[in-house]
Write a protein that holds these residues in place. Structure first.
Motif, PDB file in Angstrom:
ATOM      1  N   ASN A  51      -4.576 -11.695  11.523  1.00 22.03           N
ATOM      2  CA  ASN A  51      -4.599 -11.323  10.113  1.00 22.03           C
ATOM      3  C   ASN A  51      -3.380 -11.886   9.379  1.00 22.03           C
ATOM      4  O   ASN A  51      -3.487 -12.339   8.238  1.00 22.03           O
ATOM      5  N   VAL A  52      -2.228 -11.859  10.042  1.00 23.35           N
ATOM      6  CA  VAL A  52      -1.010 -12.432   9.448  1.00 23.35           C
ATOM      7  C   VAL A  52      -1.214 -13.919   9.173  1.00 23.35           C
ATOM      8  O   VAL A  52      -0.880 -14.424   8.086  1.00 23.35           O
ATOM      9  N   VAL A  53      -1.762 -14.629  10.157  1.00 17.67           N
ATOM     10  CA  VAL A  53      -2.010 -16.069   9.994  1.00 17.67           C
ATOM     11  C   VAL A  53      -2.997 -16.315   8.858  1.00 17.67           C
ATOM     12  O   VAL A  53      -2.814 -17.231   8.036  1.00 17.67           O
ATOM     13  N   GLN A  54      -4.026 -15.494   8.777  1.00 21.30           N
ATOM     14  CA  GLN A  54      -5.006 -15.655   7.700  1.00 21.30           C
ATOM     15  C   GLN A  54      -4.353 -15.488   6.330  1.00 21.30           C
ATOM     16  O   GLN A  54      -4.623 -16.271   5.408  1.00 21.30           O
ATOM     17  N   GLU A  55      -3.481 -14.509   6.190  1.00 23.03           N
ATOM     18  CA  GLU A  55      -2.805 -14.295   4.909  1.00 23.03           C
ATOM     19  C   GLU A  55      -1.904 -15.487   4.560  1.00 23.03           C
ATOM     20  O   GLU A  55      -1.803 -15.881   3.391  1.00 23.03           O
ATOM     21  N   LEU A  56      -1.254 -16.058   5.574  1.00 18.62           N
ATOM     22  CA  LEU A  56      -0.412 -17.236   5.334  1.00 18.62           C
ATOM     23  C   LEU A  56      -1.257 -18.418   4.858  1.00 18.62           C
ATOM     24  O   LEU A  56      -0.850 -19.169   3.952  1.00 18.62           O
ATOM     25  N   LEU A  57      -2.433 -18.571   5.448  1.00 20.01           N
ATOM     26  CA  LEU A  57      -3.314 -19.676   5.058  1.00 20.01           C
ATOM     27  C   LEU A  57      -3.919 -19.452   3.675  1.00 20.01           C
ATOM     28  O   LEU A  57      -4.130 -20.410   2.929  1.00 20.01           O
ATOM     29  N   ILE A  58      -4.183 -18.203   3.320  1.00 19.70           N
ATOM     30  CA  ILE A  58      -4.667 -17.887   1.971  1.00 19.70           C
ATOM     31  C   ILE A  58      -3.618 -18.282   0.943  1.00 19.70           C
ATOM     32  O   ILE A  58      -3.919 -18.873  -0.102  1.00 19.70           O
ATOM     33  N   THR A  59      -2.349 -17.973   1.242  1.00 23.19           N
ATOM     34  CA  THR A  59      -1.253 -18.350   0.338  1.00 23.19           C
ATOM     35  C   THR A  59      -1.205 -19.864   0.157  1.00 23.19           C
ATOM     36  O   THR A  59      -1.050 -20.371  -0.962  1.00 23.19           O
ATOM     37  N   ALA A  60      -1.358 -20.597   1.261  1.00 24.25           N
ATOM     38  CA  ALA A  60      -1.343 -22.061   1.184  1.00 24.25           C
ATOM     39  C   ALA A  60      -2.522 -22.578   0.378  1.00 24.25           C
ATOM     40  O   ALA A  60      -2.386 -23.489  -0.451  1.00 24.25           O
TER      41      ALA A  60
ATOM     42  N   LEU B 234      -2.183 -32.677  -2.517  1.00 26.20           N
ATOM     43  CA  LEU B 234      -2.020 -32.899  -1.082  1.00 26.20           C
ATOM     44  C   LEU B 234      -0.571 -32.716  -0.653  1.00 26.20           C
ATOM     45  O   LEU B 234      -0.299 -32.058   0.364  1.00 26.20           O
ATOM     46  N   SER B 235       0.345 -33.303  -1.395  1.00 26.27           N
ATOM     47  CA  SER B 235       1.760 -33.149  -1.037  1.00 26.27           C
ATOM     48  C   SER B 235       2.203 -31.695  -1.166  1.00 26.27           C
ATOM     49  O   SER B 235       3.006 -31.208  -0.351  1.00 26.27           O
ATOM     50  N   LYS B 236       1.674 -30.981  -2.159  1.00 23.95           N
ATOM     51  CA  LYS B 236       1.988 -29.564  -2.329  1.00 23.95           C
ATOM     52  C   LYS B 236       1.491 -28.770  -1.127  1.00 23.95           C
ATOM     53  O   LYS B 236       2.227 -27.931  -0.573  1.00 23.95           O
ATOM     54  N   LEU B 237       0.251 -29.010  -0.723  1.00 26.56           N
ATOM     55  CA  LEU B 237      -0.327 -28.294   0.415  1.00 26.56           C
ATOM     56  C   LEU B 237       0.500 -28.519   1.676  1.00 26.56           C
ATOM     57  O   LEU B 237       0.852 -27.565   2.382  1.00 26.56           O
ATOM     58  N   ARG B 238       0.817 -29.764   1.959  1.00 25.47           N
ATOM     59  CA  ARG B 238       1.549 -30.066   3.187  1.00 25.47           C
ATOM     60  C   ARG B 238       2.962 -29.512   3.168  1.00 25.47           C
ATOM     61  O   ARG B 238       3.483 -29.078   4.213  1.00 25.47           O
ATOM     62  N   SER B 239       3.591 -29.492   1.989  1.00 27.76           N
ATOM     63  CA  SER B 239       4.936 -28.922   1.912  1.00 27.76           C
ATOM     64  C   SER B 239       4.905 -27.415   2.145  1.00 27.76           C
ATOM     65  O   SER B 239       5.786 -26.860   2.817  1.00 27.76           O
ATOM     66  N   VAL B 240       3.877 -26.744   1.606  1.00 26.67           N
ATOM     67  CA  VAL B 240       3.744 -25.299   1.816  1.00 26.67           C
ATOM     68  C   VAL B 240       3.462 -24.997   3.283  1.00 26.67           C
ATOM     69  O   VAL B 240       4.068 -24.096   3.882  1.00 26.67           O
ATOM     70  N   LEU B 241       2.559 -25.758   3.892  1.00 28.20           N
ATOM     71  CA  LEU B 241       2.243 -25.541   5.307  1.00 28.20           C
ATOM     72  C   LEU B 241       3.439 -25.827   6.206  1.00 28.20           C
ATOM     73  O   LEU B 241       3.682 -25.113   7.185  1.00 28.20           O
ATOM     74  N   ALA B 242       4.200 -26.882   5.880  1.00 31.36           N
ATOM     75  CA  ALA B 242       5.365 -27.231   6.684  1.00 31.36           C
ATOM     76  C   ALA B 242       6.436 -26.137   6.630  1.00 31.36           C
ATOM     77  O   ALA B 242       7.177 -25.923   7.595  1.00 31.36           O
ATOM     78  N   ALA B 243       6.507 -25.446   5.499  1.00 31.33           N
ATOM     79  CA  ALA B 243       7.520 -24.400   5.320  1.00 31.33           C
ATOM     80  C   ALA B 243       7.058 -23.041   5.839  1.00 31.33           C
ATOM     81  O   ALA B 243       7.837 -22.084   5.868  1.00 31.33           O
ATOM     82  N   THR B 244       5.791 -22.960   6.245  1.00 28.83           N
ATOM     83  CA  THR B 244       5.234 -21.692   6.701  1.00 28.83           C
ATOM     84  C   THR B 244       5.584 -21.450   8.171  1.00 28.83           C
ATOM     85  O   THR B 244       5.411 -22.340   9.007  1.00 28.83           O
ATOM     86  N   GLU B 245       6.071 -20.265   8.476  1.00 27.06           N
ATOM     87  CA  GLU B 245       6.416 -19.907   9.854  1.00 27.06           C
ATOM     88  C   GLU B 245       5.247 -19.168  10.493  1.00 27.06           C
ATOM     89  O   GLU B 245       4.977 -18.015  10.172  1.00 27.06           O
ATOM     90  N   PHE B 246       4.572 -19.839  11.395  1.00 25.40           N
ATOM     91  CA  PHE B 246       3.451 -19.243  12.115  1.00 25.40           C
ATOM     92  C   PHE B 246       3.948 -18.602  13.412  1.00 25.40           C
ATOM     93  O   PHE B 246       4.990 -18.989  13.944  1.00 25.40           O
TER      94      PHE B 246
END
Length: 215
Positions: free
Chosen positions: A95-104, A119-131
């Motif tokens: 559920n935590v991972v799902q919420e992180l992906l919703i934010t992205a 695309l650059s926005k998405l990848r920067s958000v994903l790169a900064a996300t701590e899974f």
């Protein structure tokens, strides 16, 4: 209803898992929260948490936003988590991972983000996300992921801007090196029809194989 439940009881866990989507929908039309169907699904979910329980939980949670059924589904989720404590941690992580992906996913829907910068926005958000170090995904309880290949992640240019995510997976006995897992992630879309279509498609293939290669 009693007869229908008796007919379902002999099903193996892998067979029952194919019909959890439809049975969760039927729960909406039961007169009482404490119905025979609800009890049957709870018992089987607790007996097989890593397959039936996994699917049962996520189909319930997917519709918690609907006011007419949120009380009933919420009660069943609470009961399941209470009676299957060993599974609770895994579901919480998912559920935590799902919420992180919703934010992205929502980060590129912001009107302030230009189309050419998505695309650059998405990848920067994903790169900064701590899974988490390891986590499962709702699609399949057998998949264990360890992170994302951010450089391979993108989005599809349709109305809901679904994400095309490339997960890395944990090594297994069958696959010692692990492999990339490609997943489409949609935010704000009803996927029940998609699931039903996949069920019909897989069922048709299985029937065709059985017809072509009889035992």
């Amino acid at each position: 209803r009693s007869y229908a439940i008796e007919c379902l009881k002999p099903l193996r866990d892998d067979e029952l898992a194919l019909y959890v989507l439809q049975l969760v929908q039927v729960l909406k039309y039961e007169v009482l929260h404490d119905s025979q169907l609800a009890c049957f699904l709870l018992v089987r979910a607790i007996r097989c948490p890593n397959l039936v329980g996994h699917i049962f939980f996520w189909h319930l949670k997917a519709e918690m936003h609907i006011p007419e059924i949120s009380e009933r589904y919420g009660m069943l989720i609470e009961l399941y988590l209470e009676l299957a404590p060993a599974h609770r941690k895994d579901l919480h992580t998912q559920n935590v991972v799902q919420e992180l992906l919703i934010t992205a996913a929502r980060s590129i829907k912001d009107k302030a983000v230009k189309k050419k910068d998505r695309l650059s926005k998405l990848r920067s958000v994903l790169a900064a996300t701590e899974f988490p170090e390891e986590f499962g995904v709702p699609l399949n309880p057998e998949w264990v992921c360890t992170g994302l290949r951010v450089e391979k992640c993108r989005f599809m240019d349709s109305k809901k801007l679904p994400l095309w995510l490339c997960f890395t997976t944990a090594p297994t006995v069958a696959d010692p090196e692990g492999k990339n897992l490609l997943v489409m992630f949609k935010d704000g879309d009803d996927l029940r029809q998609d699931l039903l279509t996949l069920q019909v498609s897989h069922g048709s293939k299985a029937m065709a194989m059985h017809h072509h290669w009889p035992n």
